[in-house]
Design a protein around this motif. Sequence first.
Motif, PDB file in Angstrom:
ATOM      1  N   ARG A 219      10.605  -3.721  -0.511  1.00 20.96           N
ATOM      2  CA  ARG A 219      11.531  -4.058   0.281  1.00 20.96           C
ATOM      3  C   ARG A 219      11.580  -3.275   1.546  1.00 20.96           C
ATOM      4  NH1 ARG A 219      15.078  -6.536  -4.060  1.00 20.96           N
ATOM      5  NH2 ARG A 219      16.510  -7.053  -2.355  1.00 20.96           N
ATOM      6  N   PRO A 220      12.431  -4.000   2.514  1.00 23.26           N
ATOM      7  CA  PRO A 220      12.354  -3.227   3.913  1.00 23.26           C
ATOM      8  C   PRO A 220      12.986  -1.867   3.667  1.00 23.26           C
ATOM      9  CG  PRO A 220      12.886  -5.431   4.351  1.00 23.26           C
ATOM     10  CD  PRO A 220      12.724  -5.432   2.540  1.00 23.26           C
ATOM     11  N   GLU A 221      14.112  -1.897   3.049  1.00 19.26           N
ATOM     12  CA  GLU A 221      15.082  -0.671   3.038  1.00 19.26           C
ATOM     13  C   GLU A 221      14.320   0.499   2.420  1.00 19.26           C
ATOM     14  OE1 GLU A 221      15.640  -3.541   1.660  1.00 19.26           O
ATOM     15  OE2 GLU A 221      16.731  -3.454  -0.279  1.00 19.26           O
ATOM     16  N   ASN A 222      13.275   0.308   1.638  1.00 20.46           N
ATOM     17  CA  ASN A 222      12.521   1.260   1.096  1.00 20.46           C
ATOM     18  C   ASN A 222      11.208   1.849   1.920  1.00 20.46           C
ATOM     19  OD1 ASN A 222      14.004   1.452  -1.221  1.00 20.46           O
ATOM     20  ND2 ASN A 222      12.869  -0.257  -2.231  1.00 20.46           N
ATOM     21  N   ALA A 223      11.100   1.408   3.278  1.00 23.64           N
ATOM     22  CA  ALA A 223      10.104   1.752   3.896  1.00 23.64           C
ATOM     23  C   ALA A 223      10.508   3.414   4.532  1.00 23.64           C
ATOM     24  CB  ALA A 223      10.000   1.102   5.137  1.00 23.64           C
ATOM     25  N   PRO A 224       9.391   4.202   4.469  1.00 17.69           N
ATOM     26  CA  PRO A 224       9.647   5.617   5.085  1.00 17.69           C
ATOM     27  C   PRO A 224      10.169   5.290   6.574  1.00 17.69           C
ATOM     28  CG  PRO A 224       7.584   5.335   4.246  1.00 17.69           C
ATOM     29  CD  PRO A 224       7.973   3.836   4.198  1.00 17.69           C
ATOM     30  N   ASN A 226       9.769   6.315   9.394  1.00 12.25           N
ATOM     31  CA  ASN A 226       8.892   6.254  10.564  1.00 12.25           C
ATOM     32  C   ASN A 226       7.738   5.310  10.119  1.00 12.25           C
ATOM     33  OD1 ASN A 226       7.766   7.999   8.342  1.00 12.25           O
ATOM     34  ND2 ASN A 226       7.325   9.523   9.845  1.00 12.25           N
ATOM     35  N   ALA A 227       7.895   4.405   9.334  1.00 15.23           N
ATOM     36  CA  ALA A 227       6.786   3.487   8.977  1.00 15.23           C
ATOM     37  C   ALA A 227       6.612   2.328  10.252  1.00 15.23           C
ATOM     38  CB  ALA A 227       6.776   2.826   7.840  1.00 15.23           C
ATOM     39  N   ALA A 228       5.135   2.264  10.467  1.00 13.73           N
ATOM     40  CA  ALA A 228       4.887   1.369  11.422  1.00 13.73           C
ATOM     41  C   ALA A 228       4.761  -0.069  10.650  1.00 13.73           C
ATOM     42  CB  ALA A 228       3.609   1.691  11.981  1.00 13.73           C
ATOM     43  N   LEU A 229       4.543  -1.246  11.456  1.00 13.72           N
ATOM     44  CA  LEU A 229       4.337  -2.595  10.889  1.00 13.72           C
ATOM     45  C   LEU A 229       2.883  -2.448  10.181  1.00 13.72           C
ATOM     46  CD1 LEU A 229       5.551  -5.562  10.283  1.00 13.72           C
ATOM     47  CD2 LEU A 229       4.225  -6.003  12.622  1.00 13.72           C
ATOM     48  N   ARG A 230       2.050  -2.005  10.787  1.00 12.55           N
ATOM     49  CA  ARG A 230       0.442  -2.093  10.140  1.00 12.55           C
ATOM     50  C   ARG A 230       0.322  -0.660   9.785  1.00 12.55           C
ATOM     51  NH1 ARG A 230      -2.072  -6.691  10.402  1.00 12.55           N
ATOM     52  NH2 ARG A 230      -1.001  -8.466  11.185  1.00 12.55           N
ATOM     53  N   CYS A 231      -0.481  -0.616   8.700  1.00 11.45           N
ATOM     54  CA  CYS A 231      -0.898   0.593   8.280  1.00 11.45           C
ATOM     55  C   CYS A 231      -2.042   1.428   9.320  1.00 11.45           C
ATOM     56  CB  CYS A 231      -1.780   0.417   6.990  1.00 11.45           C
ATOM     57  SG  CYS A 231      -0.601  -0.118   5.869  1.00 11.45           S
ATOM     58  N   LEU A 232      -2.786   0.629  10.121  1.00 15.28           N
ATOM     59  CA  LEU A 232      -3.552   1.507  10.853  1.00 15.28           C
ATOM     60  C   LEU A 232      -3.028   2.056  12.036  1.00 15.28           C
ATOM     61  CD1 LEU A 232      -6.282  -1.634  11.669  1.00 15.28           C
ATOM     62  CD2 LEU A 232      -6.712   0.630  10.674  1.00 15.28           C
ATOM     63  N   GLY A 237       1.074   7.094   6.674  1.00  8.76           N
ATOM     64  CA  GLY A 237      -0.142   6.659   5.845  1.00  8.76           C
ATOM     65  C   GLY A 237      -0.365   7.675   4.834  1.00  8.76           C
ATOM     66  N   ASP A 238      -0.346   8.918   5.280  1.00  2.88           N
ATOM     67  CA  ASP A 238      -1.302   9.862   4.446  1.00  2.88           C
ATOM     68  C   ASP A 238      -0.582  10.043   3.061  1.00  2.88           C
ATOM     69  OD1 ASP A 238      -2.975  10.639   5.924  1.00  2.88           O
ATOM     70  OD2 ASP A 238      -2.170  12.437   6.794  1.00  2.88           O
ATOM     71  N   THR A 239       0.787   9.757   3.125  1.00  2.00           N
ATOM     72  CA  THR A 239       1.697  10.100   1.700  1.00  2.00           C
ATOM     73  C   THR A 239       2.125   8.789   1.089  1.00  2.00           C
ATOM     74  OG1 THR A 239       3.588  10.098   3.069  1.00  2.00           O
ATOM     75  CG2 THR A 239       2.510  12.234   2.543  1.00  2.00           C
ATOM     76  N   TYR A 291       6.456  -2.717   2.851  1.00  2.00           N
ATOM     77  CA  TYR A 291       7.842  -2.941   2.738  1.00  2.00           C
ATOM     78  C   TYR A 291       8.173  -3.935   4.049  1.00  2.00           C
ATOM     79  CZ  TYR A 291       7.309   1.493   0.089  1.00  2.00           C
ATOM     80  OH  TYR A 291       6.831   2.287  -0.520  1.00  2.00           O
ATOM     81  N   LYS A 292       7.351  -4.451   4.654  1.00  2.00           N
ATOM     82  CA  LYS A 292       7.834  -5.128   5.760  1.00  2.00           C
ATOM     83  C   LYS A 292       7.023  -6.427   5.707  1.00  2.00           C
ATOM     84  CE  LYS A 292       8.571  -1.273   8.299  1.00  2.00           C
ATOM     85  NZ  LYS A 292       8.431  -0.605   9.821  1.00  2.00           N
ATOM     86  N   ALA A 293       6.437  -7.199   4.391  1.00  2.00           N
ATOM     87  CA  ALA A 293       5.522  -8.227   4.359  1.00  2.00           C
ATOM     88  C   ALA A 293       6.200  -9.342   4.023  1.00  2.00           C
ATOM     89  CB  ALA A 293       4.430  -7.584   3.232  1.00  2.00           C
ATOM     90  N   GLY A 294       7.691  -9.308   3.905  1.00  2.00           N
ATOM     91  CA  GLY A 294       8.049 -10.831   3.746  1.00  2.00           C
ATOM     92  C   GLY A 294       7.834 -11.416   2.200  1.00  2.00           C
ATOM     93  N   ASN A 295       7.640 -10.374   1.466  1.00  2.00           N
ATOM     94  CA  ASN A 295       7.269 -11.030   0.065  1.00  2.00           C
ATOM     95  C   ASN A 295       8.594 -11.020  -0.750  1.00  2.00           C
ATOM     96  OD1 ASN A 295       7.535  -7.947   0.532  1.00  2.00           O
ATOM     97  ND2 ASN A 295       7.281  -7.885  -1.769  1.00  2.00           N
ATOM     98  N   ASP A 296       8.704 -11.975  -1.785  1.00  2.00           N
ATOM     99  CA  ASP A 296       9.793 -12.062  -2.533  1.00  2.00           C
ATOM    100  C   ASP A 296       9.557 -12.033  -4.072  1.00  2.00           C
ATOM    101  OD1 ASP A 296       8.999 -14.422  -2.923  1.00  2.00           O
ATOM    102  OD2 ASP A 296      10.278 -15.631  -1.745  1.00  2.00           O
ATOM    103  N   VAL A 297       8.311 -11.918  -4.549  1.00  2.00           N
ATOM    104  CA  VAL A 297       8.138 -11.989  -5.836  1.00  2.00           C
ATOM    105  C   VAL A 297       8.388 -10.833  -6.800  1.00  2.00           C
ATOM    106  CG1 VAL A 297       6.472 -13.810  -5.789  1.00  2.00           C
ATOM    107  CG2 VAL A 297       5.614 -11.716  -5.914  1.00  2.00           C
ATOM    108  N   VAL A 298       8.908 -10.899  -7.837  1.00  2.00           N
ATOM    109  CA  VAL A 298       9.383  -9.660  -8.679  1.00  2.00           C
ATOM    110  C   VAL A 298       8.043  -8.778  -8.679  1.00  2.00           C
ATOM    111  CG1 VAL A 298      10.978 -10.951 -10.050  1.00  2.00           C
ATOM    112  CG2 VAL A 298       8.500 -10.368 -11.082  1.00  2.00           C
TER     113      VAL A 298
END
Length: 433
Positions: A219-224, A226-232, A237-239, A291-298
């Motif tokens: 979920r978005p609130e669990n993103a680090p 400083n997380a970017a929208l894309r992993c690249l 990313g290191d951690t 954390y930003k993918a817009g997913n909703d399944v459990v």
Amino acid sequence: MNQTKPVRVAIAGLGSRGLDTYAAYAKIFPDKMRITAVAEPRQERLLAAAAAYDVPSDLCFATAEEMLECEKLADVMFICTQDRQHYAQAAAAIKKGYHLLLEKPVSPDNSECAEIARLAKEYKRLVTVCHVLRYTPFYRELKRLLDAGTIGEVVTVQAIENVQYWHQAHSFVRGNWAREEETSPMILQKCCHDMDILLWLTGKRSRYVSSYGSLFHFRPENAPHNAALRCLDCVAGDTCPYNAVKIYLTNERTGVLHGKTDWPANVLALRPDEDSIRRALREGPYGICVYKAGNDVVDHQVVNIELEDGSTVNFTMSAFTSRGGRTLKIMGTMGDIQADMETNLIDVGVFGKEHEIIDVNKLADDFSGHGGGDIRMVEELLDQVASGAEPGTGLTSIDRSVESHYLAMAAEYSRLHHGQSVSMEEWRQRLMS
Ligand SMILES: NC(=O)c1ccc[n+]([C@@H]2O[C@H](COP(=O)([O-])OP(=O)(O)OC[C@H]3O[C@@H](n4cnc5c(N)ncnc54)[C@H](O)[C@@H]3O)[C@@H](O)[C@H]2O)c1
């Protein structure tokens, strides 16, 4: 069996299952299977299939619906499109005269599952829903042990589906099955396999079910922070174990390119290499932050089932496992069994005797594709079609498969109603009326 002609197969949907898995069997057993028609909107994959399996261009279609408008083009249709497309395509194909290999889930709507079972009966078609686990040497051995009464009567089962952290991220956070409205609830999409195998192993029907679960982590609130929208582009990313670069390109411990081209890399590109994967991570869904993918399944769910004789099953699905595969503890009146599909080891503890460890790796040769289930399931259906077998005579059939779908959707109803217990008798009766 004295088989003269290969069974003719039409494939609807040339994605991971249709092209990468099932089509390949036409090369593995050419005497049993010939691909005569294909349908797929992604031109690149349609052309790849046509070239690999010599399908003439007038039998290559952009959609399954177009293919289904033609006269019958094969003995069997493999329906390998997405979850919510299966029902209409399957109903049309049955009416057109095809037997079916039908990818699971049949439908997220239980009444549509019941309708496919009804149509199969009315038109006397073989319909194999791809509950591949029944065909694995691992589960067959477990079934053999239970049917032989090795641990007496089964009283309690504890089963875990270890989805594995990166598999959850690939399929259920970033990928095809991330949003329920477009696909199906996780307990149906992934765990109809488990509902099916648990009913099959115990040989019993379900009486009551209840369930809890939620989307806990992705979920978005669990993103680090400083997380970017894309992993690249991400400095975190290191951690982050869900870093897409680690999942698709590099060894997670050494950081060196791993060069893997099989699943899941081949979901990102038809011919995966560093360039095509990087492009997919830059442009497509598989490079987005979990954390930003817009997913909703459990990402975790528990299901409690009371079976018809009062014995019980407790099932847990969890994204948060380092290893994949399924683990079970089956407790009977005369002993218990602990089994791990990842290692293929079964520990049988008959009360008062030495434990016996069965190494399933030694019981068969082929463990490719879902522990060897994919290939054995397809082969059984081809043999059934070739021999004119009656519906319901295989290891599985639509009548049995729908029970797992009813159980999964009843569990989902319970989850959405704070764990309210659902009577399966009433659930089935409502469907029939
Ligand atoms: N049995 C199993 O263990 C198992 C494992 C994985 C997936 N599945 C199921 O298999 C199905 C397919 O999964 P996948 O991973 O191959 O997905 P996928 O997205 O790779 O493949 C689906 C394909 O269908 C094509 N398609 C879309 N609309 C179409 C249409 N109208 N006509 C023909 N083709 C069309 C898509 O372009 C795509 O190539 C899903 O329902 C999934 O739940 C089952």
